[in-house]
Design a protein around this motif. Structure first.
Motif, PDB file in Angstrom:
ATOM      1  N   ARG A  80     -29.922  72.973  20.714  1.00  0.00           N
ATOM      2  CA  ARG A  80     -29.765  72.339  21.927  1.00  0.00           C
ATOM      3  C   ARG A  80     -28.655  72.144  22.465  1.00  0.00           C
ATOM      4  O   ARG A  80     -28.339  71.798  23.851  1.00  0.00           O
ATOM      5  CB  ARG A  80     -30.964  71.417  22.105  1.00  0.00           C
ATOM      6  N   LEU A  81     -27.379  71.591  21.572  1.00  0.00           N
ATOM      7  CA  LEU A  81     -26.394  70.958  22.064  1.00  0.00           C
ATOM      8  C   LEU A  81     -25.599  71.987  22.749  1.00  0.00           C
ATOM      9  O   LEU A  81     -25.565  73.276  22.542  1.00  0.00           O
ATOM     10  CB  LEU A  81     -25.625  70.495  20.605  1.00  0.00           C
ATOM     11  N   PRO A  82     -24.649  71.695  23.479  1.00  0.00           N
ATOM     12  CA  PRO A  82     -23.834  72.360  24.342  1.00  0.00           C
ATOM     13  C   PRO A  82     -22.900  73.197  23.405  1.00  0.00           C
ATOM     14  O   PRO A  82     -22.383  72.507  22.583  1.00  0.00           O
ATOM     15  CB  PRO A  82     -23.045  71.548  25.407  1.00  0.00           C
ATOM     16  N   GLY A  83     -22.705  74.503  23.752  1.00  0.00           N
ATOM     17  CA  GLY A  83     -21.646  75.336  22.850  1.00  0.00           C
ATOM     18  C   GLY A  83     -22.339  75.815  21.677  1.00  0.00           C
ATOM     19  O   GLY A  83     -21.326  76.154  20.907  1.00  0.00           O
TER      20      GLY A  83
ATOM     21  N   GLU B 232     -12.942  62.798  37.354  1.00  0.00           N
ATOM     22  CA  GLU B 232     -14.330  63.123  37.309  1.00  0.00           C
ATOM     23  C   GLU B 232     -14.974  62.601  36.042  1.00  0.00           C
ATOM     24  O   GLU B 232     -16.131  61.758  35.934  1.00  0.00           O
ATOM     25  CB  GLU B 232     -14.803  64.621  37.221  1.00  0.00           C
ATOM     26  N   GLU B 233     -14.267  62.705  34.704  1.00  0.00           N
ATOM     27  CA  GLU B 233     -14.954  62.516  33.554  1.00  0.00           C
ATOM     28  C   GLU B 233     -14.198  61.547  32.732  1.00  0.00           C
ATOM     29  O   GLU B 233     -12.876  61.484  32.648  1.00  0.00           O
ATOM     30  CB  GLU B 233     -15.282  63.614  32.792  1.00  0.00           C
ATOM     31  N   PRO B 234     -14.579  60.753  31.823  1.00  0.00           N
ATOM     32  CA  PRO B 234     -14.028  59.835  30.709  1.00  0.00           C
ATOM     33  C   PRO B 234     -12.896  60.979  29.790  1.00  0.00           C
ATOM     34  O   PRO B 234     -11.647  60.397  29.723  1.00  0.00           O
ATOM     35  CB  PRO B 234     -14.854  59.635  29.724  1.00  0.00           C
TER      36      PRO B 234
ATOM     37  N   GLN C 180     -15.931  66.647  21.132  1.00  0.00           N
ATOM     38  CA  GLN C 180     -15.832  65.796  22.511  1.00  0.00           C
ATOM     39  C   GLN C 180     -17.046  66.031  23.587  1.00  0.00           C
ATOM     40  O   GLN C 180     -17.738  65.383  24.054  1.00  0.00           O
ATOM     41  CB  GLN C 180     -14.532  65.892  23.066  1.00  0.00           C
ATOM     42  N   ARG C 181     -17.301  67.301  23.658  1.00  0.00           N
ATOM     43  CA  ARG C 181     -18.126  67.839  24.862  1.00  0.00           C
ATOM     44  C   ARG C 181     -19.492  67.452  24.375  1.00  0.00           C
ATOM     45  O   ARG C 181     -20.266  67.143  25.167  1.00  0.00           O
ATOM     46  CB  ARG C 181     -18.037  69.487  24.762  1.00  0.00           C
ATOM     47  N   ILE C 182     -19.813  67.729  22.878  1.00  0.00           N
ATOM     48  CA  ILE C 182     -21.204  67.531  22.473  1.00  0.00           C
ATOM     49  C   ILE C 182     -21.389  65.860  22.461  1.00  0.00           C
ATOM     50  O   ILE C 182     -22.586  65.468  22.883  1.00  0.00           O
ATOM     51  CB  ILE C 182     -21.433  67.804  21.084  1.00  0.00           C
ATOM     52  N   ALA C 183     -20.460  65.203  22.011  1.00  0.00           N
ATOM     53  CA  ALA C 183     -20.412  63.716  22.351  1.00  0.00           C
ATOM     54  C   ALA C 183     -20.901  63.364  23.658  1.00  0.00           C
ATOM     55  O   ALA C 183     -21.662  62.429  23.914  1.00  0.00           O
ATOM     56  CB  ALA C 183     -19.297  62.916  21.791  1.00  0.00           C
ATOM     57  N   PHE C 184     -20.226  63.822  24.753  1.00  0.00           N
ATOM     58  CA  PHE C 184     -20.556  63.349  26.101  1.00  0.00           C
ATOM     59  C   PHE C 184     -21.910  63.732  26.735  1.00  0.00           C
ATOM     60  O   PHE C 184     -22.459  63.161  27.308  1.00  0.00           O
ATOM     61  CB  PHE C 184     -19.425  63.586  27.018  1.00  0.00           C
ATOM     62  N   HIS C 185     -22.218  64.975  25.985  1.00  0.00           N
ATOM     63  CA  HIS C 185     -23.512  65.500  26.275  1.00  0.00           C
ATOM     64  C   HIS C 185     -24.653  64.444  25.834  1.00  0.00           C
ATOM     65  O   HIS C 185     -25.643  64.327  26.490  1.00  0.00           O
ATOM     66  CB  HIS C 185     -23.674  66.781  25.710  1.00  0.00           C
TER      67      HIS C 185
END
Lengths: 198, 198
Positions: free
Chosen positions: A15-18, A85-87, B25-30
């Motif tokens: 379910r996590l992105p990527g 937009e984002e951190p 990083q992407r997963i952490a922000f998700h």
């Protein structure tokens, strides 16, 4: 497919992105074979993030304290604010070592189709900040894509009535180290229209 | 780079296989933006996997009970055993729906440079199983790479003295749907030497 908890873990990781089914399976079997202490560390950071992540009450960046390191830093120019937009965009600008002002993190970009309007972003907080603090310039550093451009256009419209405030946008053009031949039309067009006298 | 727990989470995620700094990083922000219930579910499956994953005492596959579903299934042929490296290989063979026997999961392949010898694999358990049960054929289905081939050669040497036992190896050759032109020399060589009369 697998029995019990292993499949549950694969499902959750998937379910996590990527992370596709194959990666989820690979990570799950890695965790199965890992030291219990490693898994515990992962659980603990998840716990801390769930409990403890604070967003800076000034700029909205992720922070350890109520006000983040950059907003607390007296050496940073308080009259210059870079809107991102984002951190992770804060980090990208910081890496340039070119910027000595402060930030404002919107928390995303306008995207009406996904239900993200100005109220879902930290726009009101930005306007309040400009009304209250001595801000001379706002640099709009949203992404150079459809949503980022729409957000920039919207912000320019909201900000142009503040007396004495300069609003700027990051330059568009050819990326350094790139090759003219391989630049897309849009980028090359922007580079042309934004050409500078030498 | 980031402050506090967010960076800790990125670091921990970056330790997982196949996850680089950008994905971490992407997963952490998700996860930061996710519902607490989602993060809790992930923590729980990690906990269950850490506490509760059982390996089948017969075949060594991941299992919910002491003996796995396949080894308990009376409809599966107990005289036919397919030897694979990892639990995911069991899944791959199961997907073919061609195999009605049982499995033996080695837990890896021989790799002396990484310190993996026969004692690190479930070879002794395989020999005990063949000595005890009525096994007529062992199909060696280790990976067609250096380690897998070495493991297959080793197993053949260990198994050839069992009276009445047939030892076979998965066929090597051109993959289905492939293109002769694009086959590597090794695969095409194997396909040639393994040619069959029609």
């Amino acid at each position: 497919m697998y029995e019990g908890p292993v499949q549950d873990l694969i499902d959750e990781l998937g379910r996590l992105p990527g992370i596709g089914p194959k990666s989820a399976q690979r990570i799950a079997f890695h965790l199965l074979a890992a030291e219990p202490a490693d898994v515990t560390r992962l659980q603990e950071v998840l716990q801390k993030v769930k409990e403890g992540v604070v967003f800076c009450d000034v700029c909205g960046n992720v922070s350890e304290e109520t006000t983040c390191r950059i907003c607390r830093d007296a050496r940073r120019d308080p009259t210059l604010v870079c809107v991102v937009e984002e951190p992770k965009d804060v980090l990208a600008v910081e890496r340039t070592r070119e910027f000595k002002g402060r930030y404002h993190v919107l928390g995303g970009a306008l995207d009406p189709l996904s239900g993200i309007g100005p109220d879902q972003l930290r726009v009101r907080e930005l306007l309040a900040r400009i009304g209250k603090d001595e801000i001379a310039e706002v640099i709009i550093a949203t992404d150079p894509n459809t949503e980022g451009e729409a957000t920039a256009t919207y912000l320019v419209r909201m900000l142009r009535d503040f007396p004495g405030l300069t609003v700027t946008r990051l330059a568009s053009g050819l990326p350094m180290g790139g090759d003219l031949e391989f630049a897309d039309e849009l980028t090359l067009g922007r580079a042309l229209s934004g050409r500078r006298a030498l």
